[in-house]
Design a protein around this motif. Sequence first.
Motif, PDB file in Angstrom:
ATOM      1  N   ARG A 133       0.821  -1.204   0.000  1.00 58.45           N
ATOM      2  CA  ARG A 133       0.000   0.000   0.000  1.00 58.45           C
ATOM      3  C   ARG A 133       0.870   1.275   0.000  1.00 58.45           C
ATOM      4  O   ARG A 133       0.856   2.047   0.951  1.00 58.45           O
ATOM      5  N   PRO A 134       1.607   1.513  -1.062  1.00 54.53           N
ATOM      6  CA  PRO A 134       2.455   2.714  -1.090  1.00 54.53           C
ATOM      7  C   PRO A 134       1.665   4.016  -1.040  1.00 54.53           C
ATOM      8  O   PRO A 134       2.162   5.017  -0.507  1.00 54.53           O
ATOM      9  N   LEU A 135       0.444   4.040  -1.577  1.00 55.23           N
ATOM     10  CA  LEU A 135      -0.333   5.281  -1.579  1.00 55.23           C
ATOM     11  C   LEU A 135      -0.770   5.647  -0.166  1.00 55.23           C
ATOM     12  O   LEU A 135      -0.637   6.807   0.258  1.00 55.23           O
ATOM     13  N   ARG A 136      -1.277   4.687   0.549  1.00 56.78           N
ATOM     14  CA  ARG A 136      -1.670   4.953   1.937  1.00 56.78           C
ATOM     15  C   ARG A 136      -0.448   5.319   2.780  1.00 56.78           C
ATOM     16  O   ARG A 136      -0.487   6.254   3.594  1.00 56.78           O
ATOM     17  N   THR A 137       0.637   4.608   2.562  1.00 50.09           N
ATOM     18  CA  THR A 137       1.867   4.876   3.313  1.00 50.09           C
ATOM     19  C   THR A 137       2.367   6.282   3.032  1.00 50.09           C
ATOM     20  O   THR A 137       2.780   7.010   3.946  1.00 50.09           O
ATOM     21  N   ALA A 138       2.339   6.687   1.764  1.00 50.12           N
ATOM     22  CA  ALA A 138       2.794   8.033   1.399  1.00 50.12           C
ATOM     23  C   ALA A 138       1.913   9.102   2.027  1.00 50.12           C
ATOM     24  O   ALA A 138       2.416  10.107   2.552  1.00 50.12           O
ATOM     25  N   ARG A 139       0.596   8.905   1.963  1.00 48.92           N
ATOM     26  CA  ARG A 139      -0.317   9.900   2.541  1.00 48.92           C
ATOM     27  C   ARG A 139      -0.061  10.055   4.038  1.00 48.92           C
ATOM     28  O   ARG A 139       0.077  11.175   4.544  1.00 48.92           O
ATOM     29  N   ARG A 140      -0.003   8.944   4.758  1.00 42.94           N
ATOM     30  CA  ARG A 140       0.171   9.021   6.210  1.00 42.94           C
ATOM     31  C   ARG A 140       1.507   9.650   6.573  1.00 42.94           C
ATOM     32  O   ARG A 140       1.591  10.498   7.473  1.00 42.94           O
ATOM     33  N   ALA A 141       2.565   9.243   5.875  1.00 41.87           N
ATOM     34  CA  ALA A 141       3.889   9.773   6.206  1.00 41.87           C
ATOM     35  C   ALA A 141       3.966  11.263   5.932  1.00 41.87           C
ATOM     36  O   ALA A 141       4.493  12.039   6.747  1.00 41.87           O
ATOM     37  N   LEU A 142       3.436  11.687   4.787  1.00 37.73           N
ATOM     38  CA  LEU A 142       3.500  13.103   4.442  1.00 37.73           C
ATOM     39  C   LEU A 142       2.660  13.944   5.401  1.00 37.73           C
ATOM     40  O   LEU A 142       3.096  15.006   5.867  1.00 37.73           O
ATOM     41  N   GLU A 143       1.467  13.484   5.709  1.00 34.99           N
ATOM     42  CA  GLU A 143       0.625  14.242   6.633  1.00 34.99           C
ATOM     43  C   GLU A 143       1.237  14.273   8.027  1.00 34.99           C
ATOM     44  O   GLU A 143       1.106  15.272   8.740  1.00 34.99           O
ATOM     45  N   LEU A 144       1.924  13.210   8.398  1.00 33.20           N
ATOM     46  CA  LEU A 144       2.539  13.166   9.717  1.00 33.20           C
ATOM     47  C   LEU A 144       3.684  14.173   9.827  1.00 33.20           C
ATOM     48  O   LEU A 144       3.737  14.961  10.780  1.00 33.20           O
ATOM     49  N   VAL A 145       4.572  14.201   8.850  1.00 31.06           N
ATOM     50  CA  VAL A 145       5.750  15.076   8.964  1.00 31.06           C
ATOM     51  C   VAL A 145       5.395  16.539   8.731  1.00 31.06           C
ATOM     52  O   VAL A 145       6.144  17.430   9.154  1.00 31.06           O
ATOM     53  N   THR A 146       4.264  16.815   8.087  1.00 37.39           N
ATOM     54  CA  THR A 146       3.842  18.210   7.900  1.00 37.39           C
ATOM     55  C   THR A 146       2.910  18.687   9.009  1.00 37.39           C
ATOM     56  O   THR A 146       2.509  19.860   9.016  1.00 37.39           O
ATOM     57  N   GLY A 147       2.567  17.810   9.926  1.00 39.39           N
ATOM     58  CA  GLY A 147       1.698  18.191  11.025  1.00 39.39           C
ATOM     59  C   GLY A 147       0.224  18.153  10.710  1.00 39.39           C
ATOM     60  O   GLY A 147      -0.607  18.588  11.522  1.00 39.39           O
ATOM     61  N   ALA A 148      -0.139  17.612   9.529  1.00 33.09           N
ATOM     62  CA  ALA A 148      -1.549  17.550   9.151  1.00 33.09           C
ATOM     63  C   ALA A 148      -2.246  16.324   9.737  1.00 33.09           C
ATOM     64  O   ALA A 148      -3.472  16.230   9.676  1.00 33.09           O
ATOM     65  N   LEU A 149      -1.484  15.394  10.292  1.00 31.78           N
ATOM     66  CA  LEU A 149      -2.045  14.178  10.891  1.00 31.78           C
ATOM     67  C   LEU A 149      -1.483  14.037  12.294  1.00 31.78           C
ATOM     68  O   LEU A 149      -0.269  14.140  12.511  1.00 31.78           O
ATOM     69  N   ALA A 150      -2.357  13.806  13.248  1.00 33.56           N
ATOM     70  CA  ALA A 150      -1.916  13.625  14.627  1.00 33.56           C
ATOM     71  C   ALA A 150      -1.144  12.314  14.756  1.00 33.56           C
ATOM     72  O   ALA A 150      -1.570  11.284  14.227  1.00 33.56           O
ATOM     73  N   PRO A 151      -0.011  12.320  15.433  1.00 35.90           N
ATOM     74  CA  PRO A 151       0.761  11.089  15.586  1.00 35.90           C
ATOM     75  C   PRO A 151       0.049  10.071  16.457  1.00 35.90           C
ATOM     76  O   PRO A 151      -0.688  10.426  17.382  1.00 35.90           O
TER      77      PRO A 151
END
Length: 387
Positions: A133-151
């Motif tokens: 699941r590279p698409l899901r992995t990319a979305r979560r990782a990018l949102e995490l490092v930009t602060g758009a997703l709560a850890p």
Amino acid sequence: MLPRTTSQLVEGGKLTEERPQVIVLVVDDADTAEAAQLRERVAQSMRASLLAVIESRWGTCGSADPAQWHPGDIRVVVARPSAPDAAALLTSREIPALAWITQTSHEEEVEAVMAGVTEALGQRLAEPGEEYRPLRTARRALELVTGALAPVGEAEVALVRSLPQDRLARLLVASTRDDEGPGLIADEVPSQTALSMTLDTEVVGPFTTPDWTCRTVDRGSTRLEAWSELVRAEPITSRCDDQDTWDMLLHPGWADCGFICQAHPLAVDAGGVVACNVMIDQADLERCDAARGQRDPGGQPTFVERGGAELRRCEVVQLAGADLESCRHSLDCPGCPSGFCATEVPELVSQWSCERSDHPWPLRFIGGAIEGRRGWINITCSTEAGE
């Protein structure tokens, strides 16, 4: 000889610093020769990118002066596309070399980063039965490092806390196969908040391209291609054999900043002291840092307003005595503290390219006098003019 008079000229501009970056790599973790080759190519793309960053820091938008700082902060996060969320991310917490934090930006530093990237990309390959699941992995990782997703969990919380403020992200998704995720592709597009903090997104996949190019012309039906269109990436084929394409995959781009040229030369006295005042308006309201060659103008804290924001004004100290002589005549300037001078070092003065009727202002800023900060610089100098 014509008598000389002096006049005052003011040169001002915005100080820019290279903002910290987090590069997110989502690379095929299949235990195959094709995926291994792709991982190696991505690693080499990282090397080319970091060498280009060094070239920029030492180039016209930085300085070729070895006595000046060449700072930077680049972190690499490797997100494994087949691993469970709890084991998906590899960061500098696990492999310290994935954080390149420097004041020198020397080429030999890149090899340590590359060793960390190579280790991270090959440390855990996909296990039997794991969903890719590279698409899901990319979305979560990018949102995490930009602060758009709560850890979630201790590791993600620690990662987010370790990242520098005011950071930007770059994302690379590289694969030899299509995404196997079951959800809607649109649901795996990073949020607008995350994308607004992302400098660029690159997608490499098993795409069909004409013989003469590595980039796709017609969009195919794969999930990767559909996703790349939604994030406005121009996908390239993982079968690309053009080395220039790989070298440019994560390239930071170019900028041309130039040097200060004026109609009249600087006024420099017999002792080498230049008639200039250099002020920096900075966001740090607490102090003018003496260790970086700064002091309060007139010995008093001074505050100014720009664009509705309050800034602290600091004067950059002109070097004196032996330090001034070294700054003016020695390329390495051994032992020089932070500050500035008007230099005569041939290797530095030769960089100025002015029109025949203009004169260079070879002001040299040593150490951390102006590096690694955002704000405004104001230079007021006396110039020599014939009557």
